[in-house]
Design a protein around this motif. Structure first.
Motif, mmCIF file in Angstrom:
data_model
loop_
_atom_site.group_PDB
_atom_site.id
_atom_site.type_symbol
_atom_site.label_atom_id
_atom_site.label_comp_id
_atom_site.label_asym_id
_atom_site.label_seq_id
_atom_site.Cartn_x
_atom_site.Cartn_y
_atom_site.Cartn_z
ATOM 1 N N THR A 102 38.263 45.943 -5.377
ATOM 2 C CA THR A 102 37.519 44.774 -4.904
ATOM 3 C C THR A 102 36.202 44.671 -5.651
ATOM 4 O OG1 THR A 102 36.301 45.888 -3.154
ATOM 5 C CG2 THR A 102 38.487 45.028 -2.583
ATOM 6 N N TYR B 274 45.386 51.398 -13.033
ATOM 7 C CA TYR B 274 45.260 49.953 -13.189
ATOM 8 C C TYR B 274 45.012 49.606 -14.654
ATOM 9 C CZ TYR B 274 44.087 50.984 -8.337
ATOM 10 O OH TYR B 274 44.092 51.486 -7.064
ATOM 11 N N SER C 102 39.639 40.374 -4.973
ATOM 12 C CA SER C 102 40.549 41.446 -4.609
ATOM 13 C C SER C 102 41.678 41.507 -5.635
ATOM 14 C CB SER C 102 41.125 41.182 -3.208
ATOM 15 O OG SER C 102 42.052 42.177 -2.868
ATOM 16 N N TYR C 103 41.949 42.706 -6.118
ATOM 17 C CA TYR C 103 42.986 42.915 -7.123
ATOM 18 C C TYR C 103 43.916 44.030 -6.651
ATOM 19 C CZ TYR C 103 39.189 40.730 -9.745
ATOM 20 O OH TYR C 103 38.177 39.900 -10.149
ATOM 21 N N PHE C 104 45.135 44.021 -7.171
ATOM 22 C CA PHE C 104 46.100 45.083 -6.898
ATOM 23 C C PHE C 104 46.256 45.315 -5.394
ATOM 24 C CE2 PHE C 104 44.121 45.929 -11.044
ATOM 25 C CZ PHE C 104 45.231 45.804 -11.859
ATOM 26 N N ASP C 105 46.552 44.220 -4.674
ATOM 27 C CA ASP C 105 46.778 44.273 -3.227
ATOM 28 C C ASP C 105 45.613 44.897 -2.467
ATOM 29 O OD1 ASP C 105 49.337 43.055 -3.379
ATOM 30 O OD2 ASP C 105 50.226 44.991 -3.913
ATOM 31 N N GLY C 106 44.390 44.613 -2.919
ATOM 32 C CA GLY C 106 43.198 45.085 -2.230
ATOM 33 C C GLY C 106 42.727 46.466 -2.636
#
Length: 102
Positions: free
Chosen positions: A21, A43, A14-18
């Motif tokens: 993914t 992003y 998980s990246y950037f607070d979900g």
């Protein structure tokens, strides 16, 4: 896309607070892909290995290394990212993707 003879990692990434993914697939020959989705947003990602990013559905704009231009990539299209670089991506609609590590 259908894959056979793969091992799927139970734990996802998980990246950037979900907002982005992925889940890792490892093939019998040792090659690796990740499958995931990206929510609308902007992003930046860094690469270790060269990557082939296949957009299976959705729409993104991508700014590749050594370029000042954003290019549009739609579902059914792909782009390549060199190893040891960074790229920007603007997700215009919920996007599914498959990333192959080359």
């Amino acid at each position: 896309m259908n894959f056979e003879n793969v091992t799927v990692a139970q734990e996802g990434n998980s990246y950037f607070d979900g907002a982005v993914t992925s889940r890792k697939l490892t093939f019998a020959d040792g090659s690796v892909k990740t499958l995931g989705y990206m929510q609308v947003g902007e992003y930046e990602f860094g690469t270790d290995a060269a990557e082939l990013m296949e957009i299976t559905s959705g729409e993104v704009e991508v700014k590749l290394p050594d370029s000042d231009e954003w290019i549009t990539v739609n579902g059914g299209e792909s782009f390549n990212v060199p190893a040891n670089s960074k790229f920007g991506i603007k997700v215009k609609s919920l996007t599914d993707y498959c990333c192959s590590y080359l």
